[in-house]
Scaffold this motif. Structure first.
Motif, PDB file in Angstrom:
ATOM      1  N   GLY A  20      54.690  63.523 137.429  1.00  0.00           N
ATOM      2  CA  GLY A  20      55.788  63.010 136.606  1.00  0.00           C
ATOM      3  C   GLY A  20      55.264  62.159 135.471  1.00  0.00           C
ATOM      4  N   GLU A  21      55.674  60.908 135.455  1.00  0.00           N
ATOM      5  CA  GLU A  21      55.292  59.976 134.399  1.00  0.00           C
ATOM      6  C   GLU A  21      53.769  59.910 134.258  1.00  0.00           C
ATOM      7  N   GLN A  22      53.297  60.039 133.014  1.00  0.00           N
ATOM      8  CA  GLN A  22      51.856  60.005 132.743  1.00  0.00           C
ATOM      9  C   GLN A  22      51.526  58.861 131.796  1.00  0.00           C
ATOM     10  N   LYS A  23      50.381  58.247 132.022  1.00  0.00           N
ATOM     11  CA  LYS A  23      49.908  57.175 131.155  1.00  0.00           C
ATOM     12  C   LYS A  23      48.514  57.541 130.644  1.00  0.00           C
ATOM     13  N   LEU A  24      48.351  57.439 129.331  1.00  0.00           N
ATOM     14  CA  LEU A  24      47.065  57.715 128.703  1.00  0.00           C
ATOM     15  C   LEU A  24      46.210  56.449 128.770  1.00  0.00           C
ATOM     16  N   HIS A  25      45.071  56.545 129.448  1.00  0.00           N
ATOM     17  CA  HIS A  25      44.204  55.382 129.617  1.00  0.00           C
ATOM     18  C   HIS A  25      42.962  55.409 128.730  1.00  0.00           C
ATOM     19  N   TYR A  26      42.414  56.590 128.489  1.00  0.00           N
ATOM     20  CA  TYR A  26      41.123  56.625 127.809  1.00  0.00           C
ATOM     21  C   TYR A  26      40.940  57.949 127.087  1.00  0.00           C
ATOM     22  N   ILE A  27      40.366  57.891 125.884  1.00  0.00           N
ATOM     23  CA  ILE A  27      39.959  59.083 125.142  1.00  0.00           C
ATOM     24  C   ILE A  27      38.467  58.948 124.876  1.00  0.00           C
ATOM     25  N   GLY A  28      37.712  59.995 125.184  1.00  0.00           N
ATOM     26  CA  GLY A  28      36.274  59.981 124.967  1.00  0.00           C
ATOM     27  C   GLY A  28      35.788  61.302 124.420  1.00  0.00           C
ATOM     28  N   VAL A  29      34.492  61.343 124.107  1.00  0.00           N
ATOM     29  CA  VAL A  29      33.888  62.536 123.531  1.00  0.00           C
ATOM     30  C   VAL A  29      32.525  62.772 124.188  1.00  0.00           C
ATOM     31  N   ALA A  30      32.171  64.037 124.303  1.00  0.00           N
ATOM     32  CA  ALA A  30      30.828  64.420 124.750  1.00  0.00           C
ATOM     33  C   ALA A  30      30.309  65.417 123.724  1.00  0.00           C
ATOM     34  N   TYR A  31      29.176  65.105 123.133  1.00  0.00           N
ATOM     35  CA  TYR A  31      28.615  65.999 122.117  1.00  0.00           C
ATOM     36  C   TYR A  31      27.222  66.479 122.523  1.00  0.00           C
ATOM     37  N   GLU A  32      26.329  65.553 122.826  1.00  0.00           N
ATOM     38  CA  GLU A  32      24.957  65.938 123.164  1.00  0.00           C
ATOM     39  C   GLU A  32      24.758  66.209 124.651  1.00  0.00           C
ATOM     40  N   GLN A  33      25.774  65.956 125.431  1.00  0.00           N
ATOM     41  CA  GLN A  33      25.724  66.244 126.861  1.00  0.00           C
ATOM     42  C   GLN A  33      27.027  66.941 127.230  1.00  0.00           C
ATOM     43  N   SER A  34      27.075  67.501 128.414  1.00  0.00           N
ATOM     44  CA  SER A  34      28.293  68.213 128.807  1.00  0.00           C
ATOM     45  C   SER A  34      29.416  67.223 129.107  1.00  0.00           C
ATOM     46  N   LEU A  35      30.626  67.699 129.015  1.00  0.00           N
ATOM     47  CA  LEU A  35      31.778  66.876 129.375  1.00  0.00           C
ATOM     48  C   LEU A  35      31.666  66.399 130.816  1.00  0.00           C
ATOM     49  N   ARG A  36      31.264  67.288 131.698  1.00  0.00           N
ATOM     50  CA  ARG A  36      31.134  66.934 133.113  1.00  0.00           C
ATOM     51  C   ARG A  36      30.186  65.735 133.281  1.00  0.00           C
ATOM     52  N   THR A  37      29.019  65.810 132.640  1.00  0.00           N
ATOM     53  CA  THR A  37      28.037  64.730 132.736  1.00  0.00           C
ATOM     54  C   THR A  37      28.599  63.430 132.180  1.00  0.00           C
ATOM     55  N   ARG A  38      29.217  63.504 131.008  1.00  0.00           N
ATOM     56  CA  ARG A  38      29.756  62.297 130.365  1.00  0.00           C
ATOM     57  C   ARG A  38      30.879  61.671 131.196  1.00  0.00           C
ATOM     58  N   ILE A  39      31.775  62.483 131.684  1.00  0.00           N
ATOM     59  CA  ILE A  39      32.912  61.968 132.458  1.00  0.00           C
ATOM     60  C   ILE A  39      32.442  61.293 133.734  1.00  0.00           C
ATOM     61  N   MET A  40      31.405  61.831 134.352  1.00  0.00           N
ATOM     62  CA  MET A  40      30.933  61.296 135.631  1.00  0.00           C
ATOM     63  C   MET A  40      30.051  60.055 135.483  1.00  0.00           C
ATOM     64  N   GLN A  41      29.775  59.599 134.273  1.00  0.00           N
ATOM     65  CA  GLN A  41      28.955  58.409 134.064  1.00  0.00           C
ATOM     66  C   GLN A  41      29.819  57.148 134.200  1.00  0.00           C
ATOM     67  N   GLU A  42      30.330  56.935 135.394  1.00  0.00           N
ATOM     68  CA  GLU A  42      31.248  55.828 135.630  1.00  0.00           C
ATOM     69  C   GLU A  42      30.611  54.466 135.390  1.00  0.00           C
ATOM     70  N   ASP A  43      29.297  54.347 135.604  1.00  0.00           N
ATOM     71  CA  ASP A  43      28.617  53.056 135.429  1.00  0.00           C
ATOM     72  C   ASP A  43      28.694  52.577 133.979  1.00  0.00           C
ATOM     73  N   THR A  44      28.694  53.518 133.035  1.00  0.00           N
ATOM     74  CA  THR A  44      28.686  53.141 131.618  1.00  0.00           C
ATOM     75  C   THR A  44      30.084  53.017 131.037  1.00  0.00           C
ATOM     76  N   HIS A  45      31.089  53.225 131.831  1.00  0.00           N
ATOM     77  CA  HIS A  45      32.479  53.145 131.359  1.00  0.00           C
ATOM     78  C   HIS A  45      33.175  51.927 131.948  1.00  0.00           C
ATOM     79  N   PRO A  46      33.207  50.808 131.233  1.00  0.00           N
ATOM     80  CA  PRO A  46      33.957  49.667 131.758  1.00  0.00           C
ATOM     81  C   PRO A  46      35.441  49.998 131.918  1.00  0.00           C
TER      82      PRO A  46
END
Length: 187
Positions: free
Chosen positions: A65-91
């Protein structure tokens, strides 16, 4: 070029107004992926470059149902999967997890976006960064900290297509670039 002279407290400011070429970009957004499935899901979408939006959705009878947009990011030199899973670097991830802890009816999802059409011949990392900045500035995700208060990129018009819920259909930087100049120079 039109030349406009402005005199402010004995300083002469010259502004050259000319036609700047507006870049048009179309991003096709895909359906939501449960965040916990990103690492193991077999999907070519996650193995390339692109944009991602982290969204929380209130689950009601198997429907989001109701959705909230929390974060927009980009992956260019690495895959989206790799970038998304880098939780340590995402405050921002900690902030999103705190939101879910306080709102247990919500789950964390990812939406993937890929550039599907572009007028200019070359697609570069700079273009990806400009698109990301414009999307953040115009959509104001809850957990992004950079690019929410100002936009300093070039003129660009982004059309979101596909499943772009939680994002505006169009993000047009000429709207905010014009406002910034008018408020600064008073014309």
């Amino acid at each position: 070029f039109d030349v406009i002279f402005k005199f402010i407290k004995s300083f002469k400011i010259i502004i050259f107004k000319g036609e700047k070429k507006m870049e048009n970009v179309i991003i096709k957004w895909e359906k939501l992926i449960l965040f916990s499935q990103v690492e193991t899901l077999e999907s070519e979408l996650l193995d390339g470059r692109g944009f991602y939006a982290i969204i929380t959705g209130k689950v009601i009878d198997r429907y989001i149902g109701e959705q909230k947009l929390h974060y927009i990011g980009v992956a260019y030199e690495q895959s989206l999967r790799t970038r998304i899973m880098q939780e340590d670097t995402h405050p921002a991830y900690k902030e999103i997890d705190n939101f879910i802890a306080k709102n247990p009816d919500y789950k964390k999802y990812v939406r993937i976006g890929k550039i599907s059409s572009k007028i200019q011949d070359r697609v570069s990392e700079l273009l990806y960064r400009v698109v990301e900045s414009c999307l953040i500035y115009d959509n104001k995700p809850l957990a992004n900290t950079q690019c929410k208060d100002s936009y300093n990129g070039r003129q660009i018009k982004i059309e979101n297509q596909g499943v772009y819920c939680s994002l505006k259909k169009f993000s047009d930087s000429s709207k905010f670039l014009k406002k910034s100049a008018e408020s600064y120079f008073g014309y």
